[in-house]
Design a protein around this motif. Structure first.
Motif, mmCIF file in Angstrom:
data_model
loop_
_atom_site.group_PDB
_atom_site.id
_atom_site.type_symbol
_atom_site.label_atom_id
_atom_site.label_comp_id
_atom_site.label_asym_id
_atom_site.label_seq_id
_atom_site.Cartn_x
_atom_site.Cartn_y
_atom_site.Cartn_z
ATOM 1 N N THR A 367 0.856 -1.244 -0.061
ATOM 2 C CA THR A 367 -0.058 -0.040 -0.061
ATOM 3 C C THR A 367 1.019 1.247 0.217
ATOM 4 O O THR A 367 0.527 2.155 -0.827
ATOM 5 C CB THR A 367 -0.822 -0.130 1.319
ATOM 6 N N LYS A 368 1.953 1.270 0.854
ATOM 7 C CA LYS A 368 2.738 2.305 0.837
ATOM 8 C C LYS A 368 3.522 2.778 -0.659
ATOM 9 O O LYS A 368 3.493 3.816 -1.156
ATOM 10 C CB LYS A 368 4.027 2.102 1.870
ATOM 11 N N VAL A 369 3.945 1.711 -1.245
ATOM 12 C CA VAL A 369 4.602 1.784 -2.602
ATOM 13 C C VAL A 369 3.426 2.227 -3.587
ATOM 14 O O VAL A 369 3.649 3.185 -4.194
ATOM 15 C CB VAL A 369 5.109 0.296 -3.109
ATOM 16 N N TYR A 370 2.278 1.707 -3.288
ATOM 17 C CA TYR A 370 1.376 2.021 -4.281
ATOM 18 C C TYR A 370 0.851 3.429 -4.047
ATOM 19 O O TYR A 370 0.728 4.417 -4.934
ATOM 20 C CB TYR A 370 0.012 1.307 -3.910
ATOM 21 N N ILE A 371 0.792 4.072 -2.855
ATOM 22 C CA ILE A 371 0.534 5.246 -2.720
ATOM 23 C C ILE A 371 1.581 6.433 -3.040
ATOM 24 O O ILE A 371 1.314 7.477 -3.794
ATOM 25 C CB ILE A 371 0.060 5.746 -1.095
ATOM 26 N N THR A 372 2.753 5.960 -2.841
ATOM 27 C CA THR A 372 3.878 6.736 -3.519
ATOM 28 C C THR A 372 3.612 6.962 -4.910
ATOM 29 O O THR A 372 3.960 8.049 -5.474
ATOM 30 C CB THR A 372 5.083 6.110 -3.383
ATOM 31 N N GLY A 373 3.674 6.033 -5.426
ATOM 32 C CA GLY A 373 3.618 5.906 -7.279
ATOM 33 C C GLY A 373 2.207 6.803 -7.635
ATOM 34 O O GLY A 373 2.252 7.645 -8.665
ATOM 35 N N LEU A 374 1.159 6.620 -6.689
ATOM 36 C CA LEU A 374 -0.206 7.447 -7.340
ATOM 37 C C LEU A 374 0.371 8.801 -6.851
ATOM 38 O O LEU A 374 -0.358 9.786 -7.913
ATOM 39 C CB LEU A 374 -1.176 6.790 -6.364
ATOM 40 N N ILE A 375 0.592 9.399 -5.923
ATOM 41 C CA ILE A 375 0.903 10.632 -5.783
ATOM 42 C C ILE A 375 1.721 11.257 -6.746
ATOM 43 O O ILE A 375 1.316 12.392 -7.512
ATOM 44 C CB ILE A 375 1.522 10.900 -4.228
ATOM 45 N N LYS A 376 2.810 10.576 -7.354
ATOM 46 C CA LYS A 376 3.466 11.128 -8.607
ATOM 47 C C LYS A 376 2.783 11.114 -9.634
ATOM 48 O O LYS A 376 2.760 11.969 -10.588
ATOM 49 C CB LYS A 376 4.884 10.098 -8.600
ATOM 50 N N ASP A 377 1.974 9.924 -9.931
ATOM 51 C CA ASP A 377 1.068 9.964 -11.215
ATOM 52 C C ASP A 377 0.105 11.090 -11.219
ATOM 53 O O ASP A 377 -0.154 11.599 -12.367
ATOM 54 C CB ASP A 377 0.661 8.755 -11.367
ATOM 55 N N LEU A 378 -0.583 11.156 -10.146
ATOM 56 C CA LEU A 378 -1.437 12.356 -10.138
ATOM 57 C C LEU A 378 -0.845 13.862 -10.384
ATOM 58 O O LEU A 378 -1.793 14.756 -10.434
ATOM 59 C CB LEU A 378 -2.408 12.218 -8.975
ATOM 60 N N ALA A 379 0.362 14.144 -10.305
ATOM 61 C CA ALA A 379 1.062 15.320 -10.532
ATOM 62 C C ALA A 379 0.471 16.492 -9.533
ATOM 63 O O ALA A 379 -0.100 17.291 -9.889
ATOM 64 C CB ALA A 379 0.866 15.650 -11.856
ATOM 65 N N LEU A 380 0.621 16.105 -8.174
ATOM 66 C CA LEU A 380 -0.245 16.953 -7.455
ATOM 67 C C LEU A 380 0.574 18.340 -7.225
ATOM 68 O O LEU A 380 -0.035 19.287 -6.593
ATOM 69 C CB LEU A 380 -0.219 16.380 -5.820
ATOM 70 N N ASN A 381 1.743 18.424 -7.756
ATOM 71 C CA ASN A 381 2.497 19.663 -7.767
ATOM 72 C C ASN A 381 2.776 20.177 -6.565
ATOM 73 O O ASN A 381 3.390 19.614 -5.513
ATOM 74 C CB ASN A 381 2.027 20.664 -8.691
ATOM 75 N N ASP A 382 2.420 21.520 -6.253
ATOM 76 C CA ASP A 382 2.643 22.028 -4.788
ATOM 77 C C ASP A 382 2.057 21.369 -3.679
ATOM 78 O O ASP A 382 2.070 21.522 -2.579
ATOM 79 C CB ASP A 382 2.287 23.411 -4.846
ATOM 80 N N ASN A 383 1.033 20.691 -3.977
ATOM 81 C CA ASN A 383 0.173 19.992 -2.825
ATOM 82 C C ASN A 383 0.905 18.568 -2.732
ATOM 83 O O ASN A 383 0.514 17.774 -1.541
ATOM 84 C CB ASN A 383 -1.353 19.515 -3.383
ATOM 85 N N GLU A 384 1.889 18.004 -3.362
ATOM 86 C CA GLU A 384 2.555 16.922 -3.084
ATOM 87 C C GLU A 384 3.118 16.502 -1.937
ATOM 88 O O GLU A 384 2.756 15.433 -1.265
ATOM 89 C CB GLU A 384 3.420 16.791 -4.367
ATOM 90 N N MET A 385 3.917 17.415 -1.378
ATOM 91 C CA MET A 385 4.722 17.208 -0.112
ATOM 92 C C MET A 385 3.631 17.133 0.960
ATOM 93 O O MET A 385 3.703 16.423 1.955
ATOM 94 C CB MET A 385 5.658 18.272 0.049
ATOM 95 N N LEU A 386 2.389 18.109 1.045
ATOM 96 C CA LEU A 386 1.553 17.929 1.925
ATOM 97 C C LEU A 386 0.660 16.738 2.179
ATOM 98 O O LEU A 386 0.634 15.998 3.529
ATOM 99 C CB LEU A 386 0.417 19.017 1.654
ATOM 100 N N VAL A 387 0.459 16.054 0.926
ATOM 101 C CA VAL A 387 -0.267 14.876 0.841
ATOM 102 C C VAL A 387 0.806 13.636 1.546
ATOM 103 O O VAL A 387 0.127 12.914 2.034
ATOM 104 C CB VAL A 387 -0.729 14.602 -0.448
ATOM 105 N N ARG A 388 1.955 13.747 1.169
ATOM 106 C CA ARG A 388 2.896 12.829 1.377
ATOM 107 C C ARG A 388 3.041 12.789 2.965
ATOM 108 O O ARG A 388 2.836 11.589 3.595
ATOM 109 C CB ARG A 388 4.186 12.988 1.021
ATOM 110 N N LYS A 389 3.181 13.896 3.454
ATOM 111 C CA LYS A 389 3.265 14.058 4.935
ATOM 112 C C LYS A 389 2.239 13.681 5.860
ATOM 113 O O LYS A 389 2.230 13.067 6.804
ATOM 114 C CB LYS A 389 3.567 15.693 5.270
ATOM 115 N N GLN A 390 0.933 13.844 5.314
ATOM 116 C CA GLN A 390 -0.373 13.481 5.844
ATOM 117 C C GLN A 390 -0.516 12.299 5.935
ATOM 118 O O GLN A 390 -0.883 11.615 6.975
ATOM 119 C CB GLN A 390 -1.730 14.261 5.148
ATOM 120 N N ILE A 391 -0.197 11.507 4.927
ATOM 121 C CA ILE A 391 -0.380 10.025 4.700
ATOM 122 C C ILE A 391 0.541 9.231 5.658
ATOM 123 O O ILE A 391 0.324 8.393 6.447
ATOM 124 C CB ILE A 391 -0.231 9.525 3.252
ATOM 125 N N GLU A 392 1.940 9.931 5.522
ATOM 126 C CA GLU A 392 2.833 9.215 6.604
ATOM 127 C C GLU A 392 2.393 9.285 7.940
ATOM 128 O O GLU A 392 2.685 8.474 8.755
ATOM 129 C CB GLU A 392 4.237 10.174 6.561
#
Length: 776
Positions: A367-392
């Motif tokens: 699931t962790k690997v899937y989420i990492t790839g999903l965040i990258k694929d969705l091209a969250l741009n400036d929101n990417e780090m925030l989403v990563r941190k919240q999930i972590e």
């Protein structure tokens, strides 16, 4: 058309929404005509937020400068003719308009094509034409060029980001399962994991010398279609490399809805009947127009001919939407297909196929690997780090909510990409926003379940901690043992319920989203909800530790499973209230734990007390009831006390030989701290037997019994009196021994000396162990 707008566009560079052409399209030239169709298809899929423009009569130099060269001033631009051409290529109409304008009085005329941003997408090319147009392709603007959408992110963005705000229930085409394509684009962003499942498909279907049919089962969004596609894609590539035993891959799907990011859309179903499958097979050999004009019998004839001497890998996707009669027709077709063809089916339901693979959820690491790839694929741009941190920071809670289901994960990550906070998701503050996912994943399956399957789902959903054991479910639902087993197997195979272990006991649970959907959407009938809630609430009420002294006297200290503890607590409450025997309630208690020997003890004790039962019948009932329970009960401490309390019933009936036999078995075969109780209880019975011999002048037998009784009594009495047994046991055993010894003038301790002891429960407080004695 607004000249000011066109003058502004003349200053811009070519891109996603703008193209310059030196000449206008020529309807009589094939190349020019196909260029027009491809351009309009691409722009129609790309005008997500604003219109697009094709400006004809403008030459763009290498340095980017633009020169208006104009078009033929006599050229008649009639969009009606072009609309007709487009209709033969596009899956549904493209909204556009065209016309001629002059940007200045002395400048040449130019042609403007304006493609509206109000489109129903995706727009799919529905037929081949040379090398430029491919049936089933979705064209879009990739910068200043036309490209084919082959990745799921682009395809989903084309649909979900459309400014034509269709309601979630609007029917649209599905790009990954469209009827214009023999083999669709992948239904996933990137594929990873699932190696075990793929290996099983090869071992049990593709490479198996005999098997020709295999199904993948699991709940909505778990990955059945993705796994099937990955296998089919590998086979297709092998075919292209001329390294396969198959001639072709055929893919057909009955999917009628889809989640795009976090939006649900209803879809045109491609696969509705056996005839649709025939059409798909025939598309390999014949033109679509020819197939369309054939009668069903002719299609069947052509399919039978096509299947002879060929070998296809055929995927039938989303078969849960078919009725039993329709599935029977499909099964008959598959069964009668010539050897060499392989069928892979996917369904949320059990298709009653002999060979099947249940698809399980992702584990935490995957699931962790899937989420990492999903965040990258969705091209969250400036929101990417925030989403990563919240999930972590909240991974465990997020995993519990999404249950390792890839679609659930993608859904909520997509909502976070749209600025929904993780706390809002985890605290379930916006449940309305989750309805598309729940409806997509659960509606079709819930509608297909039978009454008993629904009853099980309802029971688990109202349970306070969302888990019940087999016997707790049996207690709550009143479903018989074998039917319950079958029903649980069926629901487990569909991934509607999950098995896990709690305190060493197997329990069943629902995933969190399904549970909330059943409750919040009021899918459970009101009366059913109240009844089930009452019964599951009772489980939590009785799920508490049994008092140590009571547990000691009944051998219950080793209890650990919740349903066992609850079962004993329920019967202990009955014993302590001395309520009349209730057959229905006793059956409920035994349902929770069939090894509960106190139910049988109470039932027979009530009959003994009533005095209206034949002693022989009672004796037979004791034997049958306790023999059955002893076979079920695996706890040694309980089994020891089972024999002791069974012996007490025998004593009340005067069946002394049975007492000594059972107590000998318990002492010699079961390890226990209750040896002294067994010893003095047996001594009391031997003493009673000795007295009977004395009364009949059989003095030799009397002396033998008496000697053995005294030996046991002297050996065990001190240890027995030190232990916290019921007052009833100490009083009766000591009183009976003394009474039987009166003729010997050899009396033992009196009742006042019996310390410590446990206060009697109501049902045994006034019982006489040797009933022919009247207590002083």
């Amino acid at each position: 058309m607004d000249p000011k707008k066109i003058k502004k566009l003349m200053k811009e560079n070519e891109g996603t929404l703008l193209d310059f052409k030196t000449t206008f399209y020529n309807i009589s030239e094939k190349k020019s005509k196909t260029d027009f169709v491809k351009d309009l298809l691409a722009f129609g899929n790309s005008t997500l937020k604003e219109p697009a423009y094709i400006i004809c009569g403008v030459h763009v130099n290498k340095n980017g400068d633009k020169q208006i060269v104009g078009i033929d001033k006599d050229l008649l631009i009639d969009d009606a003719n072009w609309v007709q051409i487009l209709q033969s290529y596009s899956s549904h109409p493209i909204k556009f308009k065209m016309g001629k304008i002059k940007l200045a009085d002395d400048s040449p005329s130019i042609a403007i094509i304006e493609i509206s941003n109000d489109q129903q997408r995706p727009i799919i090319c529905k037929k081949n034409d040379g090398d430029k147009l491919r049936q089933g392709s979705i064209y879009f603007r990739n910068g200043s060029s036309n490209d084919i959408a082959s990745d799921l992110v682009t395809i989903e963005r084309i649909i979900s980001s459309s400014t034509k705000l269709l309601p979630n229930t609007a029917v649209s085409n599905d790009p990954t399962y469209n009827k214009y394509s023999k083999f669709p684009p992948p239904p996933y962003y990137k594929f990873f994991g699932r190696n075990n499942e793929i290996d099983k498909i090869y071992a049990e279907l593709i490479d198996h010398h005999k098997n020709y049919l295999l199904s993948l089962t699991g709940d909505g969004g778990i990955g059945k279609t993705s796994i099937a596609y990955k296998v089919a894609d590998q086979i297709k590539k092998n075919i292209d490399d001329t390294d396969s035993k198959f001639d072709d891959v055929i893919w057909i799907s009955a999917k009628d809805q889809r989640i795009y990011f976090d939006e649900r859309r209803e879809l045109y179903r491609e696969f509705n009947s056996l005839e649709d499958l025939y059409n798909k097979i025939l598309l390999i050999f014949y033109d679509g127009a020819f197939i369309q004009n054939l009668e069903f019998s002719k299609k069947e004839e052509h399919v039978n001919q096509a299947l002879e001497g060929t070998s296809f890998f055929i995927v039938l996707d989303n078969l849960e939407l078919f009725s039993n009669d329709e599935l029977t027709a499909l099964h008959n077709f598959i069964k009668n297909t010539p050897m060499g063809h392989k069928f892979l089916l996917t369904s949320r339901h059990d298709l009653r196929v002999q060979e099947f693979i249940p698809i399980q959820r992702f584990g935490k690491e995957l699931t962790k690997v899937y989420i990492t790839g999903l965040i990258k694929d969705l091209a969250l741009n400036d929101n990417e780090m925030l989403v990563r941190k919240q999930i972590e920071n909240h991974f465990n809670e997020f995993y519990s909510l999404t249950n390792g289901n890839p679609l659930y994960i993608k859904f909520f990550i997509s909502q976070m990409a749209r600025k929904r906070d993780i706390s809002d998701i985890l605290n379930r503050r916006n449940l309305e926003g989750e309805k598309p996912l729940k409806a997509y994943c659960f509606d079709s399956t819930l509608n297909s379940l039978n009454a008993k399957e629904l009853l099980l789902m309802y029971s688990l959903s109202v349970a306070e901690n969302n888990q019940l054991s087999f016997h707790e479910l049996k207690y709550v639902t009143a479903i018989d043992h074998s039917t319950l087993q079958t029903t649980l197997e069926s629901l487990s195979s569909q991934s509607m319920i999950y098995k896990n272990y709690h305190n060493g006991q197997q329990v069943y649970s629902l995933n969190n989203l399904l549970r909330s959907y059943l409750i919040e959407e009021k899918r459970i009938p009101g009366a059913e909800y109240n009844r089930l809630h009452t019964k599951t609430r009772k489980i939590s009420i009785y799920d508490n530790e049994i008092e140590d002294s009571i547990a000691y006297n009944f051998g219950l200290k080793t209890l650990k499973n919740k349903n066992e503890i609850m079962s004993y607590n329920m019967i202990l409450q009955v014993l302590n209230s001395n309520d009349p025997y209730n057959e229905e309630y006793s059956q409920e208690i035994s349902t929770l734990y069939p090894g509960n020997y106190l139910v049988a003890f109470y039932k027979i004790l009530q009959k003994i007390d009533s005095g209206n039962n034949n002693a022989y019948n009672l004796y037979s009932e004791i034997n049958s009831e306790f023999a059955h329970i002893a076979n079920i009960n695996q706890y040694e401490e309980q089994r020891v006390m089972l024999f002791i309390w069974k012996s007490i019933l025998y004593i009340m009936l005067g069946k002394y030989d049975d007492v000594t036999r059972d107590l000998d078995y318990a002492m010699n075969n079961l390890s226990s701290e209750h040896t002294s109780l067994i010893g003095v209880l047996k001594a009391s019975v031997l003493n009673q037997m000795a007295l009977n011999e004395y009364m009949h002048n059989r003095f030799s037998a009397h002396d033998q019994y008496r000697e053995y009784a005294d030996h046991l009594f002297n050996k065990y009495i001190d240890d027995f009196l030190k232990k916290p047994y019921f007052h009833f046991l100490k009083r009766n055993i000591l009183y009976a021994y003394n009474k039987n010894n009166q003729h010997m003038k050899n009396l033992r301790s009196k009742i006042e000396d019996l310390t410590p002891f446990t206060k009697d429960i109501e049902v045994i407080r006034n019982q006489r162990l040797f009933p022919h004695f009247i207590h002083d």
